[in-house]
Design an enzyme around this catalytic site. Structure first.
Site, PDB file in Angstrom:
ATOM      1  N   ARG A   1       0.842  -1.191   0.000  1.00  0.00           N
ATOM      2  CA  ARG A   1       0.000   0.000   0.000  1.00  0.00           C
ATOM      3  C   ARG A   1       0.883   1.249   0.000  1.00  0.00           C
ATOM      4  O   ARG A   1       1.611   1.485   0.968  1.00  0.00           O
ATOM      5  CB  ARG A   1      -0.930   0.020   1.219  1.00  0.00           C
ATOM      6  CG  ARG A   1      -1.886  -1.180   1.299  1.00  0.00           C
ATOM      7  CD  ARG A   1      -3.004  -1.080   0.285  1.00  0.00           C
ATOM      8  NE  ARG A   1      -3.753  -2.320   0.164  1.00  0.00           N
ATOM      9  CZ  ARG A   1      -4.785  -2.656   0.936  1.00  0.00           C
ATOM     10  NH1 ARG A   1      -5.178  -1.848   1.896  1.00  0.00           N
ATOM     11  NH2 ARG A   1      -5.415  -3.809   0.736  1.00  0.00           N
TER      12      ARG A   1
ATOM     13  N   GLU B   1       0.648   4.247   0.769  1.00  0.00           N
ATOM     14  CA  GLU B   1      -0.050   5.264   1.556  1.00  0.00           C
ATOM     15  C   GLU B   1       0.927   5.882   2.546  1.00  0.00           C
ATOM     16  O   GLU B   1       1.559   5.160   3.319  1.00  0.00           O
ATOM     17  CB  GLU B   1      -1.230   4.631   2.300  1.00  0.00           C
ATOM     18  CG  GLU B   1      -2.266   3.998   1.374  1.00  0.00           C
ATOM     19  CD  GLU B   1      -3.297   3.193   2.142  1.00  0.00           C
ATOM     20  OE1 GLU B   1      -3.143   3.037   3.378  1.00  0.00           O
ATOM     21  OE2 GLU B   1      -4.249   2.698   1.501  1.00  0.00           O
TER      22      GLU B   1
ATOM     23  N   ARG C   1      -0.668   1.711  13.297  1.00  0.00           N
ATOM     24  CA  ARG C   1      -1.371   0.561  12.735  1.00  0.00           C
ATOM     25  C   ARG C   1      -1.190   0.402  11.237  1.00  0.00           C
ATOM     26  O   ARG C   1      -1.831  -0.450  10.628  1.00  0.00           O
ATOM     27  CB  ARG C   1      -2.865   0.632  13.074  1.00  0.00           C
ATOM     28  CG  ARG C   1      -3.527   1.923  12.654  1.00  0.00           C
ATOM     29  CD  ARG C   1      -4.975   1.983  13.084  1.00  0.00           C
ATOM     30  NE  ARG C   1      -5.879   1.501  12.046  1.00  0.00           N
ATOM     31  CZ  ARG C   1      -7.184   1.348  12.215  1.00  0.00           C
ATOM     32  NH1 ARG C   1      -7.741   1.604  13.388  1.00  0.00           N
ATOM     33  NH2 ARG C   1      -7.946   0.933  11.228  1.00  0.00           N
ATOM     34  N   HIS C   2      -0.325   1.224  10.625  1.00  0.00           N
ATOM     35  CA  HIS C   2      -0.137   1.155   9.180  1.00  0.00           C
ATOM     36  C   HIS C   2       1.301   0.820   8.808  1.00  0.00           C
ATOM     37  O   HIS C   2       2.249   1.272   9.455  1.00  0.00           O
ATOM     38  CB  HIS C   2      -0.516   2.488   8.516  1.00  0.00           C
ATOM     39  CG  HIS C   2      -1.996   2.732   8.456  1.00  0.00           C
ATOM     40  ND1 HIS C   2      -2.663   3.421   9.438  1.00  0.00           N
ATOM     41  CD2 HIS C   2      -2.928   2.366   7.531  1.00  0.00           C
ATOM     42  CE1 HIS C   2      -3.951   3.476   9.132  1.00  0.00           C
ATOM     43  NE2 HIS C   2      -4.140   2.847   7.983  1.00  0.00           N
TER      44      HIS C   2
ATOM     45  N   GLU D   1      -9.995  -2.351  13.140  1.00  0.00           N
ATOM     46  CA  GLU D   1     -10.305  -3.194  11.985  1.00  0.00           C
ATOM     47  C   GLU D   1      -9.124  -4.090  11.615  1.00  0.00           C
ATOM     48  O   GLU D   1      -7.977  -3.635  11.537  1.00  0.00           O
ATOM     49  CB  GLU D   1     -10.681  -2.310  10.790  1.00  0.00           C
ATOM     50  CG  GLU D   1     -10.985  -3.060   9.515  1.00  0.00           C
ATOM     51  CD  GLU D   1      -9.863  -2.922   8.504  1.00  0.00           C
ATOM     52  OE1 GLU D   1      -9.507  -3.963   7.907  1.00  0.00           O
ATOM     53  OE2 GLU D   1      -9.335  -1.823   8.329  1.00  0.00           O
TER      54      GLU D   1
ATOM     55  N   SER E   1     -11.288  -6.564   5.884  1.00  0.00           N
ATOM     56  CA  SER E   1     -12.392  -6.081   5.059  1.00  0.00           C
ATOM     57  C   SER E   1     -12.751  -7.172   4.079  1.00  0.00           C
ATOM     58  O   SER E   1     -11.883  -7.900   3.594  1.00  0.00           O
ATOM     59  CB  SER E   1     -11.994  -4.815   4.301  1.00  0.00           C
ATOM     60  OG  SER E   1     -11.894  -3.721   5.182  1.00  0.00           O
TER      61      SER E   1
ATOM     62  N   ARG F   1      -1.707  -7.043  12.004  1.00  0.00           N
ATOM     63  CA  ARG F   1      -2.676  -6.421  12.909  1.00  0.00           C
ATOM     64  C   ARG F   1      -3.275  -7.441  13.876  1.00  0.00           C
ATOM     65  O   ARG F   1      -3.490  -7.132  15.053  1.00  0.00           O
ATOM     66  CB  ARG F   1      -3.787  -5.743  12.105  1.00  0.00           C
ATOM     67  CG  ARG F   1      -3.364  -4.436  11.465  1.00  0.00           C
ATOM     68  CD  ARG F   1      -4.563  -3.702  10.896  1.00  0.00           C
ATOM     69  NE  ARG F   1      -4.172  -2.427  10.285  1.00  0.00           N
ATOM     70  CZ  ARG F   1      -5.026  -1.540   9.778  1.00  0.00           C
ATOM     71  NH1 ARG F   1      -6.332  -1.803   9.811  1.00  0.00           N
ATOM     72  NH2 ARG F   1      -4.599  -0.423   9.245  1.00  0.00           N
TER      73      ARG F   1
END
Length: 578
Positions: free
Chosen positions: A341, A343, A349-350, A498, A501, A552
């Protein structure tokens, strides 16, 4: 000639023989004082005393010389020289016994051990204590004492052992014995090793960049969007705790810490339990590619790279390939692999690369079949972790305190719609969430607040939110036929955060194209056109699945302060090494 006769002394005038110094002194004293000197008896006594003192001094010098010669001989003739030293390859005859297997049957028997020197302490010149760590937190005290005759252990050997730098890797042959008192600093506290042979296979540095004590303590702080976030759980003494950056810059000591090895063991078991459950439920594994020709989510958060005159991308997820497997007739599949990712999210958490645990399966009657399967695999993981990793979990919780992870009873799983979750926040959440709407995606603070409400209300840390807004889901998510404003899509949560997904996918090409256009995605774009055509090559059954973030799951289960602690080699916007 006449002059020579004048200067020559006649024979009768030759000087008398020299008198003893004592006599001369006595005579001088007598002449000066006008009194008689010491008697002959006194002079003889003094002379005998002087001779005796000289003999005494001679014998002392001879003894000193003999001692020095013996020491020199000892220094040059080390009887234990073959029992220690630096060696890369070591062969020892004693049986190998893992520290976790030591028991009273081994007392008095020889064993061999390969371990790291965790600590050492000299006790005078003839004894040294060393702590030897085999793996994780399995350590034992070793004792090496010089033998009276210098064999099998010499003083030189003891001195050499005491000088071995910490975190050196050694091979040891020793006899198992009972210590006088339990050794509290070692996990194997009721036994110790009386060392007879020790060889250094690989030396540690003179100065460690991160000590074992610091690497095995809670991190003191970590970076969040350029600001250091202090960690209140870190109560180690000054100098005995380090930042997350220091840990990762000293990756070897970070990984050697029993704490980190415990976390890695939990991670390994999560992965194994995931595959174990799915195999028992007729799922097949496959390996999707990481290099793809188009952004798999249709967005901009992808890593691009040149590819022989064309453009390629690192996969954001294995989504397309899971669907191809279903279209290809597999019916139930799973895969475990890296997900990328692009991002620029610098949060606890990333990460820009993480490990995905993905499943996809045919839907026969309702997409809830997929939810039930995903609940089943996650409950299987959580329940078995407590048994398989009991010691590791206890070790982690001794450093990062947390309450045991709460699961719902079978048949009492908590499944709420997205709208029901927002309603709970409005009614029972903090003041700032009293006006949240049903068509906006949840922020991280909202998720955590809802998790606290659900734990209090339902007594569980594990729950599902279903029917996410259409605006918050990708183009391949199937809209709810009864309400196109929401989708047959869901998220799974742990401790209010979370971890997965998923949802039902669109399996009909015409519906897929329409949905793509609605989301502003061109179905004829390179890579996406090929994806749509997959569903034209043969009838594809309805299907759904989900992607779980392994990092996670581990971090939230153990309540770690940062997901990077659950990764082997974390990748973030600011870290590409090690």
């Amino acid at each position: 000639m006449a002059d020579e006769q004048k200067t020559a002394a006649p024979p009768s005038e030759a000087p008398p023989a020299s008198a003893p110094a004592t006599d001369a002194a006595a005579g001088a004293d007598a002449g000066a004082d006008g009194e008689a000197g010491p008697s002959k008896k006194a002079l003889k006594k003094a002379e005998a005393k002087a001779k005796k003192e000289a003999e005494k001094a001679k014998r002392a010098a001879e003894r000193e010389a003999a001692t020095a010669a013996a020491k020199a001989k000892e220094d040059t003739e080390d009887k234990a020289k073959d029992n220690y030293g630096d060696r890369e390859i070591v062969t020892l005859s004693a049986p190998k016994v893992a520290l976790r297997d030591y028991n009273d049957d081994h007392i008095g028997k020889p064993v061999k051990l390969r371990a790291w020197v965790q600590n050492s302490r000299m006790q005078g010149a003839k004894m040294c204590f060393v702590e030897l760590r085999e793996i994780g937190d399995w350590s034992i005290q070793g004792v090496i004492a010089a033998s009276p005759d210098g064999e099998p252990v010499s003083k030189q050997m003891v001195k050499w052992v005491g000088a071995i730098s910490l975190e050196s890797y050694v091979a040891v042959e020793a006899t198992v014995q009972k210590p006088l008192d339990p050794v509290k600093s070692c996990r194997v506290s009721n036994y110790e090793l009386h060392i007879t042979k020790i060889y250094c296979i690989a030396r540690g540095p003179e100065m460690l960049g991160l000590t074992m004590n610091a690497s095995n303590a809670a991190i003191s702080s970590f970076d969040v969007d350029g600001k250091m976030q202090e960690l209140s759980v870190s109560d180690a003494a000054p100098g005995q705790s380090a930042t997350l950056e220091t840990h990762l810059e000293n990756i070897i000591m970070h990984k050697r810490a029993p704490l980190q090895q415990a976390i890695q063991t939990v991670r390994e078991n999560v992965r194994d339990l995931f595959a174990e459950y799915l195999k028992k439920n007729d799922f097949h594994s496959f390996e999707p590619p990481c290099l793809i020709g188009a952004a798999s989510e249709g967005g901009a958060n992808v890593f691009g790279l040149p590819y022989f005159g064309k453009s390629a991308y690192l996969a954001q997820s294995p989504q397309f390939y899971k669907q191809m497997e279903i279209a290809g007739g597999r019916k139930r599949v799973y895969c475990i692999g890296p997900v990328f990712r692009a991002e620029n999210s610098n949060t606890p958490r990333h990460m820009t690369e993480f490990t995905g645990l993905d499943i996809e399966m045919e839907i026969e009657e309702s997409y809830h079949e997929v939810i039930y399967t995903l609940e089943g695999v996650l409950k299987h993981i959580f329940r078995n972790l407590e048994e398989r990793c009991k010691d590791e979990i206890a070790l982690v919780r001794s450093i990062y305190p947390s309450e045991p992870f709460k699961l719902p009873e079978d048949g009492k799983e908590v499944r709420l719609t997205f709208a029901e979750g927002q309603k709970l926040l409005r009614e029972e959440g903090p003041e700032e969430f009293r006006n949240v709407t049903d068509d906006e995606d949840m922020s991280t603070p909202q998720e955590k607040a809802l998790g606290a409400i659900i734990r209090k209300k339902y007594g569980t840390d594990f729950y599902v939110l279903d029917k996410f807004p259409e605006s918050a889901r990708p183009f391949y998510a199937k809209e709810d036929p009864a309400n196109p404003q929401v989708t047959n899509a869901y998220d799974f949560f742990m401790r209010g955060q979370e971890i997965m997904s998923g949802g039902q996918r669109i399996n009909l090409p015409a519906e897929l194209e329409a949905r793509m256009r609605k989301k502003g995605v061109d179905p004829n774009a390179s890579g996406l056109k090929e994806y749509v055509n997959v569903f034209r090559q043969g009838g594809c059954p309805p299907h759904g699945g989900g992607g779980i973030g392994l990092d996670r799951v581990v971090a939230f289960y153990l309540n770690l302060p940062n997901v990077q602690l659950a990764a082997y080699y974390p990748r973030t916007p600011s870290r590409l090494f090690p």
